[in-house]
Design a protein around this motif. Structure first.
Motif, PDB file in Angstrom:
ATOM      1  N   GLY A  27       3.232   6.649   3.891  1.00  0.00           N
ATOM      2  CA  GLY A  27       3.404   8.088   4.036  1.00  0.00           C
ATOM      3  C   GLY A  27       2.441   8.856   3.157  1.00  0.00           C
ATOM      4  O   GLY A  27       1.628   8.286   2.434  1.00  0.00           O
ATOM      5  N   GLY A  28       2.545  10.175   3.174  1.00  0.00           N
ATOM      6  CA  GLY A  28       1.580  11.010   2.470  1.00  0.00           C
ATOM      7  C   GLY A  28       1.989  11.429   1.080  1.00  0.00           C
ATOM      8  O   GLY A  28       1.257  12.155   0.415  1.00  0.00           O
ATOM      9  N   GLN A  29       3.173  10.971   0.610  1.00  0.00           N
ATOM     10  CA  GLN A  29       3.650  11.408  -0.690  1.00  0.00           C
ATOM     11  C   GLN A  29       3.427  10.387  -1.800  1.00  0.00           C
ATOM     12  O   GLN A  29       3.780  10.615  -2.943  1.00  0.00           O
ATOM     13  N   GLY A  30       2.877   9.232  -1.449  1.00  0.00           N
ATOM     14  CA  GLY A  30       2.592   8.246  -2.478  1.00  0.00           C
ATOM     15  C   GLY A  30       3.678   7.222  -2.708  1.00  0.00           C
ATOM     16  O   GLY A  30       3.705   6.564  -3.751  1.00  0.00           O
ATOM     17  N   HIS A  31       4.588   7.063  -1.734  1.00  0.00           N
ATOM     18  CA  HIS A  31       5.644   6.062  -1.899  1.00  0.00           C
ATOM     19  C   HIS A  31       5.069   4.643  -1.797  1.00  0.00           C
ATOM     20  O   HIS A  31       4.290   4.348  -0.903  1.00  0.00           O
ATOM     21  N   ILE A  72       0.484  -6.490  -6.021  1.00  0.00           N
ATOM     22  CA  ILE A  72      -0.921  -6.133  -5.793  1.00  0.00           C
ATOM     23  C   ILE A  72      -0.972  -4.907  -4.885  1.00  0.00           C
ATOM     24  O   ILE A  72      -0.585  -4.970  -3.718  1.00  0.00           O
ATOM     25  N   LEU A  73      -1.405  -3.808  -5.437  1.00  0.00           N
ATOM     26  CA  LEU A  73      -1.444  -2.547  -4.711  1.00  0.00           C
ATOM     27  C   LEU A  73      -2.843  -2.315  -4.167  1.00  0.00           C
ATOM     28  O   LEU A  73      -3.830  -2.457  -4.895  1.00  0.00           O
ATOM     29  N   VAL A  74      -2.953  -1.970  -2.872  1.00  0.00           N
ATOM     30  CA  VAL A  74      -4.241  -1.715  -2.234  1.00  0.00           C
ATOM     31  C   VAL A  74      -4.225  -0.321  -1.612  1.00  0.00           C
ATOM     32  O   VAL A  74      -3.228   0.096  -1.026  1.00  0.00           O
ATOM     33  N   ALA A  75      -5.325   0.386  -1.748  1.00  0.00           N
ATOM     34  CA  ALA A  75      -5.437   1.725  -1.164  1.00  0.00           C
ATOM     35  C   ALA A  75      -6.873   2.188  -1.292  1.00  0.00           C
ATOM     36  O   ALA A  75      -7.605   1.737  -2.176  1.00  0.00           O
ATOM     37  N   THR A  76      -7.294   3.089  -0.420  1.00  0.00           N
ATOM     38  CA  THR A  76      -8.625   3.671  -0.559  1.00  0.00           C
ATOM     39  C   THR A  76      -8.584   4.740  -1.647  1.00  0.00           C
ATOM     40  O   THR A  76      -7.535   5.329  -1.927  1.00  0.00           O
ATOM     41  N   THR A 101       0.847  -1.182   0.000  1.00  0.00           N
ATOM     42  CA  THR A 101       0.000   0.000   0.000  1.00  0.00           C
ATOM     43  C   THR A 101       0.882   1.231   0.000  1.00  0.00           C
ATOM     44  O   THR A 101       2.113   1.134  -0.023  1.00  0.00           O
ATOM     45  N   LEU A 102       0.269   2.399  -0.002  1.00  0.00           N
ATOM     46  CA  LEU A 102       1.022   3.650   0.041  1.00  0.00           C
ATOM     47  C   LEU A 102       1.612   3.836   1.430  1.00  0.00           C
ATOM     48  O   LEU A 102       0.929   3.628   2.426  1.00  0.00           O
ATOM     49  N   ASN A 127      -2.720  14.308  -9.369  1.00  0.00           N
ATOM     50  CA  ASN A 127      -1.974  13.770 -10.500  1.00  0.00           C
ATOM     51  C   ASN A 127      -0.493  13.585 -10.176  1.00  0.00           C
ATOM     52  O   ASN A 127       0.337  13.494 -11.076  1.00  0.00           O
ATOM     53  N   LYS A 128      -0.152  13.521  -8.881  1.00  0.00           N
ATOM     54  CA  LYS A 128       1.253  13.365  -8.497  1.00  0.00           C
ATOM     55  C   LYS A 128       1.786  11.985  -8.835  1.00  0.00           C
ATOM     56  O   LYS A 128       2.973  11.810  -9.071  1.00  0.00           O
ATOM     57  N   GLY A 129       0.917  10.987  -8.795  1.00  0.00           N
ATOM     58  CA  GLY A 129       1.359   9.629  -9.072  1.00  0.00           C
ATOM     59  C   GLY A 129       2.001   8.973  -7.864  1.00  0.00           C
ATOM     60  O   GLY A 129       2.217   9.589  -6.820  1.00  0.00           O
ATOM     61  N   LEU A 130       2.297   7.692  -8.012  1.00  0.00           N
ATOM     62  CA  LEU A 130       2.956   6.906  -6.971  1.00  0.00           C
ATOM     63  C   LEU A 130       4.460   6.925  -7.197  1.00  0.00           C
ATOM     64  O   LEU A 130       4.928   7.136  -8.321  1.00  0.00           O
ATOM     65  N   ILE A 131       5.218   6.694  -6.130  1.00  0.00           N
ATOM     66  CA  ILE A 131       6.673   6.815  -6.204  1.00  0.00           C
ATOM     67  C   ILE A 131       7.334   5.496  -5.847  1.00  0.00           C
ATOM     68  O   ILE A 131       7.069   4.917  -4.791  1.00  0.00           O
ATOM     69  N   SER A 132       8.212   5.029  -6.727  1.00  0.00           N
ATOM     70  CA  SER A 132       9.093   3.911  -6.433  1.00  0.00           C
ATOM     71  C   SER A 132      10.498   4.463  -6.268  1.00  0.00           C
ATOM     72  O   SER A 132      11.051   5.073  -7.187  1.00  0.00           O
ATOM     73  N   ASP A 133      11.069   4.259  -5.089  1.00  0.00           N
ATOM     74  CA  ASP A 133      12.415   4.757  -4.782  1.00  0.00           C
ATOM     75  C   ASP A 133      13.195   3.631  -4.118  1.00  0.00           C
ATOM     76  O   ASP A 133      13.601   3.719  -2.969  1.00  0.00           O
ATOM     77  N   CYS A 134      13.376   2.530  -4.884  1.00  0.00           N
ATOM     78  CA  CYS A 134      13.927   1.307  -4.286  1.00  0.00           C
ATOM     79  C   CYS A 134      15.446   1.243  -4.314  1.00  0.00           C
ATOM     80  O   CYS A 134      16.033   0.212  -3.959  1.00  0.00           O
TER      81      CYS A 134
END
Length: 383
Positions: free
Chosen positions: A305-309, A332-336, A302-303, A345-352
């Motif tokens: 934090g508040g920035q979409g990571h 499998i991504l879950v979120a409300t 899931t996400l 429109n910020k999108g999700l962030i992958s910072d692996c």
């Protein structure tokens, strides 16, 4: 444009059935079968599928620089896409000028092999049947109505409407995903005055709709109901894939799934489930690799934090090596919807920690937001 762009281009699989609808104006009640197509061509019928595809793609003309189109040669998509200035990669060249079902199926299989983000196809119910037989619900699709028969709900209402929805997908706007029905009629019976429509399956189609939430947003009770809905759907998926190890990521949404299942959860850690039982709690990156090596594995996240990571914040146990070991489709991504809407429109962030992997993980992704309720959102590649 103000929208954040993906670092890698949006990969669009484009399939055009050049003969879709060719028999309509001549009252041939369809275009299935080589004899019908030849009869229509000999009678001077006009092929309109390419024109309708042009109308749809023209709605995305401002996105030319961020779309790579994978398609078939000539009338199967290449000619139309190149005429509008899109970057084109030809994956299949038909042996004959008059394309057949085998050409359609070959191109669809090539889309799967190249892992395109989205499939846009022009045709009628017969084309939809072909797409469904290869793609099913494995990736989102949308039909450009170009056939004589349009009984399937996988088609946009007009070619222009198809293009507008595609443009929203490319821009990363938040769209609901719906299982849409594929239906087709028996053309031979239809020519005899009988309409016998048959269900052939379902595909996932993006809907350009405002959200209608079943429960009020923001209150504790509604949050709990939403999480229960998400949990019930994920638990059903687990039951349907008992042969898989399920890696449960950090966060309260994942914790709600574990609580619903009556399993011990590590709120700020990563747990592993197999066959409905916890096999390890709070694993390290190395332990996770050892547990899942060479085993079919799905990841629930899931996400954070508040920035979409989704990676790189609070779940560093999900190492780049582990993420490379599972297909992107097994994430499998879950979120409300409220959490996703808060991102705009910020999108999700992958910072692996692996820039190439972050790029590979970018693009449209399906997000479970309720019981059998999903939306299409996107992972940024510019973290």
């Amino acid at each position: 444009m103000n929208e954040l762009r993906l670092r890698r281009k949006f990969s669009l699989g484009l399939l055009v059935n050049p003969f879709a609808g060719i028999g309509g104006a001549l009252a041939l009640k369809g275009s299935d079968g080589a004899n019908v197509r030849k009869q229509a061509l000999d009678a001077g019928a006009e092929q309109l599928a390419m024109q309708k595809t042009h109308i749809a793609l023209n709605e995305c003309i401002n996105e030319v620089g961020v779309i790579d189109i994978f398609t078939g040669s000539g009338d199967m998509g290449e000619t139309t896409a190149r005429a509008l200035g899109f970057s084109v990669k030809v994956l299949h060249t038909p042996l004959n000028q008059q394309t057949e079902i085998e050409d359609t199926l070959t191109l669809l299989k090539a889309f799967l092999a190249h892992k395109v983000d989205f499939i846009l196809f022009a045709g009628g119910d017969g084309t939809a049947r072909n797409v469904c037989s290869v793609i099913g619900t494995r990736m989102p699709v949308l039909g450009i109505p170009a056939g004589c028969k349009i009984h399937s709900s996988v088609y946009a209402i007009t070619p222009k409407a198809a293009g507008k929805v595609l443009s929203q997908v490319v821009k990363g706007e938040l769209l609901s995903l719906q299982d849409a029905e594929v239906r087709d009629i028996d053309e031979s019976k239809f020519r005899q005055g009988q309409v016998l429509a048959k269900h052939y399956g379902e595909m996932q189609v993006p809907l350009s709709l405002s959200y209608i939430q079943a429960v009020k947003m923001g209150g504790k009770e509604s949050d709990e109901l939403l999480l229960d809905d998400i949990a019930d759907y994920v638990l059903e998926l687990m039951q349907d894939h008992e042969e898989h190890y399920f890696v449960m990521g950090s966060g309260s949404t994942v914790a709600a799934i574990m609580e619903r299942a009556g399993l011990t959860n590590t709120l700020l850690g990563v747990d592993v489930i197999f066959n409905g039982e916890v096999v390890a709690n709070d694993v390290s990156a190395q332990q996770l690799l050892a547990l899942t090596r060479n085993k079919p594995t799905k990841l629930i996240i899931t996400l954070i934090g508040g920035q979409g990571h989704i990676f790189g914040r609070g779940n560093q146990q999900l190492s780049a090596e582990f993420l490379r070991s599972i297909p992107r489709s097994n994430i499998i991504l879950v979120a409300t919807k409220a959490k996703l809407q808060a991102l705009g429109n910020k999108g999700l962030i992958s910072d692996c920690g692996d820039a190439d992997l972050d790029t590979d993980l970018s693009g449209p992704i399906s997000v479970i937001t309720g019981y059998k309720d999903q939306v299409l959102y996107f992972v940024r590649g510019d973290a």
